[in-house]
Design an enzyme around this catalytic site. Sequence first.
Site, PDB file in Angstrom:
ATOM      1  N   ALA A  82       0.747  -1.396  -0.142  1.00 34.60           N
ATOM      2  CA  ALA A  82       0.027   0.111  -0.009  1.00 34.60           C
ATOM      3  C   ALA A  82       0.806   1.084  -0.038  1.00 34.60           C
ATOM      4  O   ALA A  82       1.943   1.186   0.378  1.00 34.60           O
ATOM      5  CB  ALA A  82      -0.817  -0.086   1.271  1.00 34.60           C
ATOM      6  N   GLY A 125      -0.086  -5.581   0.676  1.00 35.30           N
ATOM      7  CA  GLY A 125      -1.150  -5.392  -0.280  1.00 35.30           C
ATOM      8  C   GLY A 125      -1.114  -6.074  -1.450  1.00 35.30           C
ATOM      9  O   GLY A 125      -2.027  -6.689  -2.172  1.00 35.30           O
ATOM     10  N   GLU A 128      -1.664  -9.725  -0.769  1.00 31.38           N
ATOM     11  CA  GLU A 128      -2.886  -9.956  -0.711  1.00 31.38           C
ATOM     12  C   GLU A 128      -3.666 -10.068  -2.099  1.00 31.38           C
ATOM     13  O   GLU A 128      -4.743 -10.542  -2.356  1.00 31.38           O
ATOM     14  CB  GLU A 128      -3.555  -8.907   0.434  1.00 31.38           C
ATOM     15  CG  GLU A 128      -3.216  -9.135   1.625  1.00 31.38           C
ATOM     16  CD  GLU A 128      -3.371  -8.226   2.856  1.00 31.38           C
ATOM     17  OE1 GLU A 128      -4.167  -8.735   3.863  1.00 31.38           O
ATOM     18  OE2 GLU A 128      -3.277  -7.243   2.535  1.00 31.38           O
ATOM     19  N   GLU A 148       3.144  -6.006   7.584  1.00 28.02           N
ATOM     20  CA  GLU A 148       2.010  -5.312   8.307  1.00 28.02           C
ATOM     21  C   GLU A 148       2.414  -4.954   9.670  1.00 28.02           C
ATOM     22  O   GLU A 148       2.137  -3.991  10.421  1.00 28.02           O
ATOM     23  CB  GLU A 148       0.667  -5.784   7.882  1.00 28.02           C
ATOM     24  CG  GLU A 148      -0.018  -5.430   6.663  1.00 28.02           C
ATOM     25  CD  GLU A 148       0.417  -6.390   5.632  1.00 28.02           C
ATOM     26  OE1 GLU A 148      -0.236  -6.287   4.463  1.00 28.02           O
ATOM     27  OE2 GLU A 148       1.083  -7.153   5.887  1.00 28.02           O
TER      28      GLU A 148
END
Length: 266
Positions: A82, A125, A128, A148
């Site tokens: 991200a 991300g 993911e 994270e």
Amino acid sequence: MTTSMTSDTTTTALNGDFNALTLTETDTYLLVEITRPEVRNAIDETMVSELHEVCSYLELNPKILIITGCEANGKGIFVSGADIGQMRDRRRDDALRGINNMLFHRIAQLPAPVIAAVDGYALGGGMELALAADFRLATPGAKFGQPEAGLGIIAAAGGLWRLKALIGEAVAKEILLAGKILDGNEALAVHLVTEVHKPAELLDAALALAGRIAKLDPLAVRISKQVMAMPAGAHPQVDNIAQAILFESEAKFDRMQAFLDRKKNK
């Protein structure tokens, strides 16, 4: 990455200008190349919005989706994570909106299969996003990780549960709780990816996989994907209902007759 795209390649029917994505469409697939090399393809609001537009199109026009990254300074990048500059300022209500979570869930629910072709960083991300795909291909230099916890948050866009379901709790805990990063070959060993290719061959391999999928009956593939995603309690009844639909399809009669004709002519 190089590719030998088929002759039916066209510009996409999607409307609007895209800043974070480069799109190429054929009769059977939509190739989405993430092109924000200046920030290592970090996920920002623009990319999220454009990927939602892609989903809207594919929900109405089911095609195989191939997601890949780009090159920067001669090295491949899938998605480095991200955009931390944007995420730093997000608060509780932003988390409850599930900005990335809802997008990745939507990608996972697309009617046709999704292929992620990963070279370089697939972190946070980015991993993911790859986990939301039905198939993951990688290069030896791919880097899969969920960092994270080092930033004071969790992998809340599917990483906590998709990763455990895919590779098992023990290895998932190494990644999620101890910061382990897997390269492409390590990801292959734990079945996080199904194929490993040289960078120059990665996209061709993804297109070849899309070609194998496209040879199957699209409706049978679509229904198979949906039934596989059903909870255990839905079986076997849902399987019978799905098969009943397919037993009435013209493709079933045509494909079975073609099979019998080939067998007869051998």
